[in-house]
Design a protein around this motif. Structure first.
Motif, short mmCIF file in Angstrom:
data_model
loop_
_atom_site.label_atom_id
_atom_site.label_comp_id
_atom_site.label_asym_id
_atom_site.label_seq_id
_atom_site.Cartn_x
_atom_site.Cartn_y
_atom_site.Cartn_z
N LEU A 212 0.83 -1.20 0.00
CA LEU A 212 0.00 0.00 0.00
C LEU A 212 0.87 1.25 0.00
O LEU A 212 0.55 2.26 -0.62
CB LEU A 212 -0.94 0.00 1.21
CG LEU A 212 -2.06 -1.03 1.15
CD1 LEU A 212 -2.86 -1.02 2.45
CD2 LEU A 212 -2.99 -0.78 -0.04
N TYR A 215 2.01 1.82 -3.40
CA TYR A 215 0.87 2.34 -4.16
C TYR A 215 0.73 3.85 -3.92
O TYR A 215 0.57 4.64 -4.85
CB TYR A 215 -0.41 1.62 -3.76
CG TYR A 215 -1.64 2.13 -4.48
CD1 TYR A 215 -2.03 1.58 -5.70
CD2 TYR A 215 -2.41 3.16 -3.94
CE1 TYR A 215 -3.14 2.06 -6.38
CE2 TYR A 215 -3.52 3.65 -4.62
CZ TYR A 215 -3.89 3.09 -5.82
OH TYR A 215 -4.98 3.56 -6.49
N ILE A 361 -5.62 4.89 0.36
CA ILE A 361 -5.20 3.53 0.70
C ILE A 361 -5.79 3.18 2.04
O ILE A 361 -6.01 4.04 2.89
CB ILE A 361 -3.67 3.39 0.76
CG1 ILE A 361 -3.06 4.51 1.62
CG2 ILE A 361 -3.05 3.37 -0.63
CD1 ILE A 361 -1.60 4.34 1.91
N PHE A 371 -7.44 0.08 -2.00
CA PHE A 371 -6.87 1.30 -2.55
C PHE A 371 -7.83 1.83 -3.63
O PHE A 371 -8.79 1.14 -3.99
CB PHE A 371 -5.47 1.06 -3.12
CG PHE A 371 -5.40 -0.07 -4.08
CD1 PHE A 371 -5.05 -1.34 -3.65
CD2 PHE A 371 -5.70 0.12 -5.42
CE1 PHE A 371 -4.99 -2.41 -4.54
CE2 PHE A 371 -5.64 -0.94 -6.31
CZ PHE A 371 -5.29 -2.21 -5.88
#
Lengths: 406, 406
Positions: A212, A215, A361, A371
């Motif tokens: 995450l 991301y 997220i 997400f």
């Protein structure tokens, strides 16, 4: 017998929810409830970074206390707490003094600058409505100045965010959202604006789920955010910052350093002589201070150890709201002398962090990672549920976040 | 024969209206028309004080040049004029050089600070879009700062306007309009904000109708404006001003001094070697420079003597727009070699000044005095008529002032 005086210090998440719960549970002839707060409004600390970026008006973030507290049942005193004298059961305010039979300390956090030179004087913090509004205006003023000055000073367009925790990352996301509009307003080419994050660890969101985190970084980088990790802020001057990375000192010209890398408990706790751990009261299971049966601590002022890991739980809005349930119940028990006090057990529901621009997220219950839009919607649901709890449907309708595509 | 090159310097009232008129009158094969301006937009100088107060968005005041100039017919060069070499028929720009056969100088005014110490460095001026927008943001930033700082600094809430001419008085009116909204935005009690006018003469609007002047002062005073007349600004520091009145030096703490007490012609005129009077070209009746048959001056760059009083006419937007008619006609005559050049005769239609808050004063044709709503409506009609002339109904609809009650 005299009606007990219940005094609640601070109208943050924990304090105001305790007041709202007590006004429902207690009759007026059972106790006198007094809520003390520096401002005549409550605000959602977790929304302040949006105000500081200018993506949300500060009036959306704050709620007049009289809108959620029944002032027939709860006395509201707008004042600043100076100190607590637990031996004398007194609270000293800037403009007076209060006696209590039962005290709730919910005074929140303060920014910790760790003695870094110039930070206190020159950096901004996302701490309250006043400081968030100032950051927004400071950004605008510097964009206007950049355009006004004949000699172009790029430091006016460099925004440095110190710290890549949840606050820092959330603020970076909002800034990335805001910059295009700011550039249009001030006729500035957005490619010359820099948003820079300085983080001491080797990654932002240290300790959070690595997938995450990656991301989040990609999402923010794609919108122009620069990350400088493994870098330590050495000094903050009015017109630049100095940081150290790989043993070398580097400079970035900037008039806007937003320090989002450290909070500490309110200093009043330790100055008032409570036994404390890093400024927080290491509360008993029933959320009372170890030395005083009539003092509760809540939110950022309370330290609760996770027995599994032997380290403290992080102080979150979620925890403070949960604690208010226990504190309100236990105050009821003390007032009505009904017996046992409840123990507080944290239910960590996880974390969802907005990245701005319809991205977010989340790492919620049972390691469910999310997400993108799913996390965005979850984030707004969490924000809206709090408003519902605090002020019912009316408040939710006025201040809730409904437009998921804004 | 080579097509003549017509170069117009500046897209202020006079310059842009000349360009718009020429693009209608001239065929593309008759002449090449080039318009040079520092920005890619024209703005109404007489609206800037509203932008500086924050009562009107700056995008309402500016008009993209391509919206009113046909860029198939008029070359637009966005650049800054450095100097004119009339002997060589050349204009030096920051990024190039232009040759001309016929030149129109419409470079507007500059602020005159009369050597008052600190004024240039610390005071603000209502000069262009960038400086007006900066004042608005500076006001907001100081209100935010006032609320943020623990130690209250009233200098942040004191606004000093230097000069009680039409610009100063108009700006005072807009400020009086703006303050209540600003106070609400920043949680400040409006009774502690001061708007102070410093004027050297014994009254504001010296030389203007005394009755209307008194009306204006009463209107503004009733909305909290303080007038200090017969006072001379001695120095402007970042955090205060010093003025002298009745032989005594006085101070006012302030972070916002707006200097509206003096303009002068653009320095490029005198630096380029034109014969000038206080920086302006004392034009012939046909608006050409005395020494050059191929150079016209317009607006603030032109000096025109009123033969009745033997003193110069004031440079107004009204005059510049009127002059553009003469200049465009005379350029046509030169290009088409049709003979006589027109003489410019000023038609002074009078003055209407807004006082903000649906109030205004006007002294129009034949000594007709007006005030209140009548003058407000007249002011908006004047503003709207200009837009109609410049860009037709489309522009009027987009930028006109229709809501007389706002």
């Amino acid at each position: 017998m005299k009606k007990p005086d219940i005094v609640i210090l601070g109208a943050g998440y924990g304090g105001i929810m305790t007041a709202v719960k007590l006004q429902k549970k207690l009759n007026m002839n059972e106790a006198t409830i007094t809520l003390v707060n520096k401002y005549d409004y409550h605000y959602q600390t977790t929304w302040l970074h949006e105000n500081a970026a200018g993506t949300l008006h500060h009036d959306r973030t704050r709620i007049p206390i009289k809108d959620v507290v029944d002032t027939d049942k709860v006395h509201f005193v707008m004042d600043t707490v100076v100190s607590i004298k637990p031996e004398k059961k007194k609270v000293k305010l800037e403009n007076g003094e209060l006696y209590y039979d039962i005290l709730v300390i919910g005074l929140g956090f303060e920014t910790a600058t760790f003695g870094i030179p110039g930070l206190k004087e020159n950096a901004f913090t996302i701490e309250n409505i006043n400081s968030a509004r100032l950051i927004k205006d400071h950004l605008e003023y510097n964009f206007a100045m950049y355009q006004y000055e004949d000699e172009k000073n790029h430091g006016r367009l460099n925004i440095v965010v110190g710290g890549g925790g949840f606050t820092g990352v959330g603020y970076l996301g909002e800034l990335a959202n805001r910059i295009p509009a700011l550039c249009e307003e001030y006729d500035i080419n957005k490619s010359i604006v820099r948003i820079i994050n300085i983080e001491g660890e080797s990654t932002v969101l240290p300790g959070f789920d690595p997938q995450l985190t990656e991301y989040a970084m990609s999402s923010l980088e794609s919108r122009g955010v620069e990350f400088i990790t493994g870098a330590v802020l050495k000094e903050c001057k009015p017109d630049r910052i100095i940081y150290e990375k790989d043993g070398r000192e580097m400079e970035i010209p900037t008039y806007t350093t937003v320090w989002a890398a450290g909070v500490r408990a309110n200093t009043i706790v330790e100055e008032s002589g409570f036994e404390h751990n890093h400024g927080k009261i290491e509360v008993r299971h029933d959320l009372r201070a170890p030395d005083y049966d009539d003092v509760f601590a809540i939110g950022d002022c309370a330290l609760i150890i996770d027995e599994k890991t032997d380290s403290p739980y992080p102080s979150t809005a979620q925890m403070a709201v949960q604690q208010s349930e226990t504190v309100a119940h236990n105050i009821m028990s003390l007032v009505q002398e009904t017996g046992e006090l409840d123990e507080y057990k944290p239910h960590l529901l996880g974390t969802v962090t907005s990245l701005g621009n319809n991205d977010a997220i989340g790492d919620v219950l049972n390691n469910r990672k999310m997400f993108g839009m799913k996390a965005v919607i979850m984030k707004k649901i969490i924000d809206n549920r709090y408003l519902l709890k605090l002020g019912g449907v009316g408040l939710l309708m006025r201040k809730g976040k409904f437009n998921i595509f804004y």
